[in-house]
Scaffold this active site. Structure first.
Site, PDB file in Angstrom:
ATOM      1  CB  VAL A 116      -0.807   0.026   1.308  1.00 46.37           C
ATOM      2  CG1 VAL A 116      -0.336  -0.118   2.592  1.00 46.37           C
ATOM      3  CG2 VAL A 116      -2.060   1.226   1.311  1.00 46.37           C
ATOM      4  CE1 TYR A 156       7.721   0.589  -2.360  1.00 47.08           C
ATOM      5  CE2 TYR A 156       8.484   2.637  -3.644  1.00 47.08           C
ATOM      6  CZ  TYR A 156       8.311   1.344  -3.606  1.00 47.08           C
ATOM      7  OH  TYR A 156       8.723   0.424  -4.780  1.00 47.08           O
ATOM      8  CD  GLU A 157       3.594   0.858   5.482  1.00 48.56           C
ATOM      9  OE1 GLU A 157       4.003  -0.174   5.513  1.00 48.56           O
ATOM     10  OE2 GLU A 157       3.264   1.534   6.417  1.00 48.56           O
ATOM     11  CB  ILE A 158       6.836  -3.769   0.683  1.00 45.69           C
ATOM     12  CG1 ILE A 158       7.541  -3.010  -0.437  1.00 45.69           C
ATOM     13  CG2 ILE A 158       7.079  -5.311   0.138  1.00 45.69           C
ATOM     14  CD1 ILE A 158       6.849  -3.039  -1.746  1.00 45.69           C
TER      15      ILE A 158
END
Length: 408
Positions: free
Chosen positions: A318, A377-379
């Protein structure tokens, strides 16, 4: 009086002894120091089973190890303090005096449950545990391992200690000294280096700045891997990368919370605080020194920040964005960037969660402090590394293309 003034000038010029302007947020958070409970570093021995477990390495988290029966041990995991997010991190090494199958049941404090699928490091190679060796009953998770005299590392996420991070960026910048300037700009509360990769070609004067941050939260390794691929792309030998660094200046911070990482903390630093809630009063040294370094760089080079990306991990991929965009330095960047990702990654759909930051997190600091685009910046925890690589590399390429168009 003259002597006092002289020392004041020296302090300003050489030691950076000046206050940093604070940024106002709607919902402040108390980020003053809070006590943490440190692990007792030791090798545990189950005498009857002759099975061992150790937390005597950087990045370990193991608070207790007890025998349940002749084939099962209980792995006790506790956070550094509470309240805290349910990011129940664990990492330990285990072995046996004889080859045998053995079971490990995870026990967390009341209110917490297992988040991460175990990763195993065997013969110096990481892999995800075979699902047939994971047993879930209600909220209790048990795993089965084949033990030998050679230790296996069992971890919530692949262990990436401060030494591992340093090894990575040291190797990365070899031969790139003409465009990467490594700087240790301070130390953490436990004396670990705070490092920045200061990246540009030729001169940095007057160039717009992009800030890249990662590892504010210790277990969030998948976001750190995206940061690695992103930065490696910027430092590549493509014509795009070369042109980009002729026009822009990148400040990349590869490890903002080295103490928390090496302590094996679930979320906080060694002062028991979530550093990604401290981007307003800067109570924590890691954030205070990072902010001072960024602002010194801006003043020295007569530059501005246009974009800030903070790399994290969560349950799924997300991008957390700010709704306020039209008055920022790059009003169309977010939409153009996401369109570029979807156009260049097969079957990829950007998952965006937009909302201006009420709490003092980094993406709000970029917006309110500099009128710049700020994105978290989510992984995802479970995102495969080949997908992380593709997303990291493509997002860097698309960012460079969009920002170069801004200069034409």
């Amino acid at each position: 009086m003259k002597l006092v003034f002289f020392y004041a000038v020296l302090c300003f010029l050489f030691l950076g002894c000046y206050s940093v302007e604070k940024v106002t947020f709607k919902t402040p958070v108390d980020t003053s120091n809070r006590k943490i409970i440190k692990q007792i570093k030791k090798i545990y021995r189950l005498k009857e089973a002759e099975v061992f477990a150790s937390n005597t390495f950087d990045g370990a988290r193991l608070n207790g190890f007890e025998q349940v029966n002749d084939s099962t041990a209980q792995v006790i995991i506790s956070p550094e303090n509470t309240p805290i997010n349910n990011s129940a991190y664990y990492a330990f090494k285990t072995w046996s005096s004889t080859s045998k199958s053995f079971y490990f049941t995870f026990k967390y404090p009341t209110g917490f449950k297992n988040r991460y699928i175990p990763k195993l490091k065997i013969n110096n190679q990481w892999s995800i545990i075979d699902s047939t060796n994971v047993f879930i009953k209600d909220s209790i998770v048990t795993i089965k391992l084949q033990l030998t005299k050679t230790p296996i590392t069992v971890a919530a996420q692949e262990v990436q200690s401060s030494k591992d991070v340093e090894h990575w960026y040291t190797k990365l910048i070899e031969g790139k000294e003409n465009r990467v300037h490594l700087k240790n700009y301070g130390k953490s509360p436990l004396g670990k280096k705070l490092t920045v990769l200061n990246i540009y070609k030729n001169s940095s004067k007057g160039k717009d700045i992009i800030v890249l941050l990662t590892r504010q939260h210790p277990p969030e390794v998948t976001g750190y891997y995206a940061f690695q691929y992103f930065l490696e792309t910027i430092l590549g030998d493509s014509d795009l990368a070369k042109e980009f660094l002729n026009r822009y200046h990148v400040l990349a911070f590869p490890l903002l919370n080295p103490d928390g990482v090496d302590l094996g903390n679930w979320r906080h630093n060694s002062n028991g605080v979530d550093t990604n809630r401290d981007w307003f009063e800067y109570h924590q040294p890691e954030i205070e020194k990072t902010v001072k370094y960024i602002k010194k760089t801006l003043k020295k080079n007569h530059s501005r920040i246009v974009l800030g990306l903070d790399f994290h991990s969560t349950w799924h991929d997300v991008f957390y964005t700010n709704k306020s965009r039209t008055e920022t330095t790059l009003p169309n960047f977010t939409e153009d960037w996401f369109a570029g990702l979807e156009a260049n990654i097969p079957n990829y759909k950007v998952n965006e969660a937009a909302g201006n930051s009420d709490k003092p997190v980094s993406k709000g600091w970029f917006l309110y402090g500099f009128n710049a685009v700020g994105i978290t910046y989510e992984i995802g925890d479970k995102t495969p590394e080949n997908e992380i690589q593709l997303i990291g590399e493509t997002s860097a390429e698309q960012m460079m293309k969009i920002l170069l168009k801004e200069k034409k």
